[in-house]
Motif scaffolding. Structure first.
Motif, PDB file in Angstrom:
ATOM      1  N   ARG A 159       2.457  -3.102 -10.866  1.00 21.61           N
ATOM      2  CA  ARG A 159       0.971  -2.263 -10.901  1.00 21.61           C
ATOM      3  C   ARG A 159       0.546  -1.780 -10.301  1.00 21.61           C
ATOM      4  NH1 ARG A 159      -3.834  -3.472 -14.872  1.00 21.61           N
ATOM      5  NH2 ARG A 159      -5.566  -2.983 -14.284  1.00 21.61           N
ATOM      6  N   LEU A 160      -0.038  -0.917 -10.328  1.00 23.58           N
ATOM      7  CA  LEU A 160      -0.186   0.797  -9.893  1.00 23.58           C
ATOM      8  C   LEU A 160      -1.827   0.907 -10.754  1.00 23.58           C
ATOM      9  CD1 LEU A 160       2.748   2.344 -10.143  1.00 23.58           C
ATOM     10  CD2 LEU A 160       1.883   1.684  -8.149  1.00 23.58           C
ATOM     11  N   ASP A 161      -2.921   0.054  -8.739  1.00 20.93           N
ATOM     12  CA  ASP A 161      -3.841   0.796  -8.795  1.00 20.93           C
ATOM     13  C   ASP A 161      -4.438   1.061  -8.218  1.00 20.93           C
ATOM     14  OD1 ASP A 161      -4.447  -0.465 -11.467  1.00 20.93           O
ATOM     15  OD2 ASP A 161      -4.444  -2.585  -9.448  1.00 20.93           O
ATOM     16  N   PHE A 162      -5.280   2.275  -7.791  1.00 16.14           N
ATOM     17  CA  PHE A 162      -6.317   2.529  -6.827  1.00 16.14           C
ATOM     18  C   PHE A 162      -6.923   1.967  -6.321  1.00 16.14           C
ATOM     19  CE2 PHE A 162      -5.700   6.068 -10.414  1.00 16.14           C
ATOM     20  CZ  PHE A 162      -5.279   7.412  -9.111  1.00 16.14           C
ATOM     21  N   ALA A 163      -7.035   2.357  -4.326  1.00 12.64           N
ATOM     22  CA  ALA A 163      -7.688   1.736  -3.427  1.00 12.64           C
ATOM     23  C   ALA A 163      -8.932   2.482  -3.350  1.00 12.64           C
ATOM     24  CB  ALA A 163      -6.610   1.519  -2.278  1.00 12.64           C
ATOM     25  N   PRO A 164     -10.007   1.633  -2.660  1.00  8.25           N
ATOM     26  CA  PRO A 164     -11.017   2.340  -2.481  1.00  8.25           C
ATOM     27  C   PRO A 164     -10.600   3.658  -1.686  1.00  8.25           C
ATOM     28  CG  PRO A 164     -11.792   0.204  -2.281  1.00  8.25           C
ATOM     29  CD  PRO A 164     -10.265   0.607  -2.215  1.00  8.25           C
ATOM     30  N   ASP A 165     -10.405   3.365  -0.413  1.00  9.19           N
ATOM     31  CA  ASP A 165      -9.222   4.789   0.467  1.00  9.19           C
ATOM     32  C   ASP A 165      -8.974   6.150  -0.491  1.00  9.19           C
ATOM     33  OD1 ASP A 165      -7.813   3.739   0.463  1.00  9.19           O
ATOM     34  OD2 ASP A 165      -7.476   4.186   2.345  1.00  9.19           O
ATOM     35  N   GLY A 166      -8.427   5.671  -1.709  1.00  6.74           N
ATOM     36  CA  GLY A 166      -8.027   6.363  -2.545  1.00  6.74           C
ATOM     37  C   GLY A 166      -6.770   6.662  -2.355  1.00  6.74           C
ATOM     38  N   ARG A 190      -2.953   4.198  -2.816  1.00 10.95           N
ATOM     39  CA  ARG A 190      -3.158   3.445  -4.517  1.00 10.95           C
ATOM     40  C   ARG A 190      -1.678   2.054  -3.814  1.00 10.95           C
ATOM     41  NH1 ARG A 190      -1.303   8.628  -5.258  1.00 10.95           N
ATOM     42  NH2 ARG A 190      -2.027   9.284  -7.454  1.00 10.95           N
ATOM     43  N   ILE A 191      -2.574   0.484  -4.500  1.00 11.02           N
ATOM     44  CA  ILE A 191      -1.707  -0.583  -4.575  1.00 11.02           C
ATOM     45  C   ILE A 191      -1.094  -0.859  -5.938  1.00 11.02           C
ATOM     46  CG2 ILE A 191      -2.584  -2.951  -4.236  1.00 11.02           C
ATOM     47  CD1 ILE A 191      -3.301  -1.080  -2.196  1.00 11.02           C
ATOM     48  N   ALA A 192       0.455  -0.888  -5.130  1.00  9.81           N
ATOM     49  CA  ALA A 192       1.244  -1.172  -6.352  1.00  9.81           C
ATOM     50  C   ALA A 192       1.536  -3.375  -5.945  1.00  9.81           C
ATOM     51  CB  ALA A 192       2.876  -0.814  -5.210  1.00  9.81           C
ATOM     52  N   THR A 193       1.126  -3.748  -6.934  1.00 14.07           N
ATOM     53  CA  THR A 193       1.275  -5.440  -6.383  1.00 14.07           C
ATOM     54  C   THR A 193       3.090  -5.470  -7.172  1.00 14.07           C
ATOM     55  OG1 THR A 193      -0.778  -5.442  -7.159  1.00 14.07           O
ATOM     56  CG2 THR A 193       0.369  -7.395  -7.925  1.00 14.07           C
ATOM     57  N   LEU A 194       3.159  -6.306  -7.335  1.00 13.10           N
ATOM     58  CA  LEU A 194       5.001  -6.176  -8.037  1.00 13.10           C
ATOM     59  C   LEU A 194       4.528  -8.235  -7.968  1.00 13.10           C
ATOM     60  CD1 LEU A 194       5.413  -4.241  -5.428  1.00 13.10           C
ATOM     61  CD2 LEU A 194       7.313  -4.973  -6.045  1.00 13.10           C
ATOM     62  N   THR A 195       5.293  -8.919  -9.386  1.00 15.62           N
ATOM     63  CA  THR A 195       5.472 -10.092 -10.103  1.00 15.62           C
ATOM     64  C   THR A 195       6.677  -9.988 -10.308  1.00 15.62           C
ATOM     65  OG1 THR A 195       2.756 -10.021  -9.948  1.00 15.62           O
ATOM     66  CG2 THR A 195       4.019 -11.766 -11.182  1.00 15.62           C
ATOM     67  N   GLY A 196       7.194 -11.073  -9.918  1.00  8.53           N
ATOM     68  CA  GLY A 196       8.470 -11.207 -10.804  1.00  8.53           C
ATOM     69  C   GLY A 196       8.115 -12.591 -11.747  1.00  8.53           C
ATOM     70  N   ALA A 197       9.084 -12.627 -12.439  1.00  7.90           N
ATOM     71  CA  ALA A 197       8.350 -13.802 -13.658  1.00  7.90           C
ATOM     72  C   ALA A 197       9.963 -14.115 -14.290  1.00  7.90           C
ATOM     73  CB  ALA A 197       7.760 -13.487 -15.561  1.00  7.90           C
ATOM     74  N   GLY A 198       9.955 -15.617 -14.201  1.00  6.23           N
ATOM     75  CA  GLY A 198      11.195 -15.785 -14.876  1.00  6.23           C
ATOM     76  C   GLY A 198      12.428 -15.594 -13.544  1.00  6.23           C
ATOM     77  N   ALA A 199      14.008 -15.205 -14.123  1.00  4.69           N
ATOM     78  CA  ALA A 199      14.847 -15.157 -12.909  1.00  4.69           C
ATOM     79  C   ALA A 199      14.436 -13.888 -11.539  1.00  4.69           C
ATOM     80  CB  ALA A 199      16.366 -14.958 -13.811  1.00  4.69           C
ATOM     81  N   THR A 207       0.839  -1.124  -0.286  1.00  5.12           N
ATOM     82  CA  THR A 207      -0.247   0.035   0.423  1.00  5.12           C
ATOM     83  C   THR A 207       1.169   1.338   0.025  1.00  5.12           C
ATOM     84  OG1 THR A 207      -1.447  -0.561   0.922  1.00  5.12           O
ATOM     85  CG2 THR A 207      -1.754   1.702   1.514  1.00  5.12           C
ATOM     86  N   LEU A 208       0.381   2.058  -0.820  1.00  3.80           N
ATOM     87  CA  LEU A 208       1.604   3.462  -1.012  1.00  3.80           C
ATOM     88  C   LEU A 208       0.247   4.634  -0.672  1.00  3.80           C
ATOM     89  CD1 LEU A 208       2.985   2.782  -4.572  1.00  3.80           C
ATOM     90  CD2 LEU A 208       4.258   2.231  -2.468  1.00  3.80           C
ATOM     91  N   ALA A 209       0.673   4.774   0.333  1.00  5.65           N
ATOM     92  CA  ALA A 209      -0.305   6.119   1.530  1.00  5.65           C
ATOM     93  C   ALA A 209      -0.046   7.322   0.281  1.00  5.65           C
ATOM     94  CB  ALA A 209       0.349   6.635   2.580  1.00  5.65           C
TER      95      ALA A 209
END
Length: 506
Positions: free
Chosen positions: A129-136, A138-147, A10-12
């Motif tokens: 991936r950066l998305d808005f949370a209901p309270d305004g 932001r949510i950062a979702t970090l995913t690692g692929a491969g190495a 969560t990014l306040a």
């Protein structure tokens, strides 16, 4: 195939976004791809700008969105950076027209709107991936692929250990490494508060080369940070200045440790005699103790210091045959000569493996010693890089310091160091055998010079680190001087027959 690891943060506010970029920067390097996806206006450019400022070392870098230029280049402190915004392209085919391959070669690439490129970008990446949370927020979702799955796991672990120690959001500064596979970061919590983040995941086994074991196991090199923790605590209990450990994650191979500073034992590349003498006093103090071979590892059982046995000493010596002789001398040592090399060296070494032994720190030399003038006595000598410690001859570490592989130690200073050590040992134990120590010093000095000749050539040939080759002449001179001791007459005969040019060049 297992699902890629996912981590949500969560990014306040913008400060939290910058802190996330700061943490991520520590694991990024040339050739990496970071993609930024998510809602319009969710902060992709804000994150990219924060990351660019950290990697360029310029907190005032404007780093505008490349919406219209599509790509913008920057020169980072350690590698180039390309920031791309692909919102305006229709397909990945347009990347070629932009000169994408040339621009992104050997650079860290940060891409906003990666989905516009279709399959043109490699799937191996870190995606944020950066998305808005209901309270305004932001949510950062970090995913690692491969190495990058392992990279992301390491990133998360380093962030966790910093938070555990109360250092969340601290500024992280990459420190150049040496000949090891470990990585270090200097972490700044404030202008006056610093620590060192040691990143040393468990050593991967190399191919078996003897007895079904890899080189590292035969040479008794530490497999994990457990050895560092055990030795660190033990040295501190003896009143020596190993760094305090603030936090640890033994499974991940992460330690947050005291920053002892960077005050060197050298001035303009020349040894400072008083500091070298203080280091000798530290060794004499250590060698006067009754030291156990088994040490506790808080929270993880015990660490047994391995014996510096004939197998370990010989596998190190053979590096001179495998690397130094063919690559630096243009020689291939035949099987019969190799067998004679082994026989001569084993006869010289065997008495040392059967005689008095102590903790051998193994890397006790100027790069690993830090001067601490505000402390007293032996505590003035800061110690690092002792995880490969073994039970071995006391003379090894004395030779490591007085015959520094990277620094010219004058013969006058070397004699002062040896004399000071012997005097201190005789004061501690009147029965201390000076003659036996002199023989052990020559044997260990020759063994160490021999193996490092091989190591430094290997670093150049295998690891593309040519800087170490400049030290070869010093090591050659050191080896020849040690071989003049009568106890090494058979070993000297071998070198004179097999590598006669070594004696002609020094």
């Amino acid at each position: 195939m297992p699902a890629a690891p996912v981590w949500r943060v969560t990014l306040a506010d913008e400060r939290a976004t910058a802190a996330l970029a700061n943490e991520l920067a520590g694991i990024l390097e040339a050739g990496d791809l970071v993609t930024l996806s998510g809602d319009l206006g969710a902060g992709k450019t804000t994150f990219a700008r924060a990351l660019i400022r950290i990697l360029t070392g310029n907190p005032n870098e404007e780093a505008p969105s490349p919406t219209f230029t599509l790509m913008q280049g920057y020169q980072g402190e350690h590698f180039p950076i390309v920031h791309a915004d692909l919102f305006r392209i229709a397909s990945g085919d347009e990347l070629t027209e932009l000169g994408w391959d040339e621009a992104s070669e050997q650079a860290l690439v940060i891409v906003e709107w990666p989905e516009r490129a279709g399959d043109s970008l490699t799937s191996e990446r870190i995606d944020i991936r950066l998305d808005f949370a209901p309270d305004g927020t932001r949510i950062a979702t970090l995913t690692g692929a491969g190495a990058y799955a392992a990279k992301l796991a390491r990133y998360r672990a380093t962030g966790d250990i910093l938070r555990q120690a109360g250092w969340a959001g601290a500024r992280r500064e990459f420190m150049l490494g040496d000949a090891s596979t470990r990585a270090y970061e200097r972490v700044h919590r404030s202008e006056d508060e610093r620590a060192i983040l040691m990143i040393a995941p468990r050593r991967a086994d190399g191919p078996p080369i003897r007895y079904g074991k890899p080189y590292s196991a035969i040479a008794k090199l530490a497999e994990s940070v457990h050895a560092f923790v055990a030795m660190d605590n033990a040295l501190r209990e003896l009143g020596l200045s190993a760094p305090e450990i603030y936090a640890q994650d033994l499974d991940a191979g992460l330690l947050l440790i005291e920053d002892l500073g960077n005050e060197s034992f050298l001035e303009n590349g020349v040894p400072i005699p008083d500091r070298y003498l203080a280091a000798i006093e530290t060794l004499a103090h250590l060698h006067a103790q009754d030291l156990p071979p088994t040490l506790p590892v808080p929270g993880a059982g015990e660490h047994v210091l391995p014996a510096y046995d004939l197998d370990a000493l010989m596998i190190e010596l053979e590096l001179v045959l495998d690397w130094y002789a063919p690559h630096a001398r243009g020689q291939v040592i035949p099987a019969a000569a190799r067998a004679e090399f082994t026989r001569a060296w084993m006869e010289a070494l065997r008495p040392l493996t059967e005689g008095p032994r102590t903790w051998t720190l193994r890397d006790f030399h100027s790069p690993n010693l830090i001067w601490l003038p505000r402390r007293q006595g032996v505590a003035r000598v800061g110690l690092i890089d002792f995880q490969d410690a073994v039970i071995g001859p006391a003379a090894y570490d004395v030779a490591s310091l007085a015959q520094d592989a990277r620094v010219d130690v004058s013969e006058e200073l070397e004699l002062r160091l040896i004399s000071h050590y012997v005097r201190l040992r005789r004061e501690q134990a009147p029965e201390f055998d000076i003659s036996a120590f002199g023989a052990a010093y020559a044997i260990m000095g020759a063994q160490r010079a021999t193996k490092i000749l091989g190591i430094f050539v290997r670093l150049e040939k295998r690891d593309s680190k040519p800087a170490y080759l400049r030290h070869l002449p010093r090591l050659e001179r050191t080896l020849v001087r040690n071989l003049s001791h009568p106890v090494l007459s058979d070993v000297r005969d071998w070198y004179q027959k097999a590598m006669p040019s070594l004696f002609g060049d020094v």
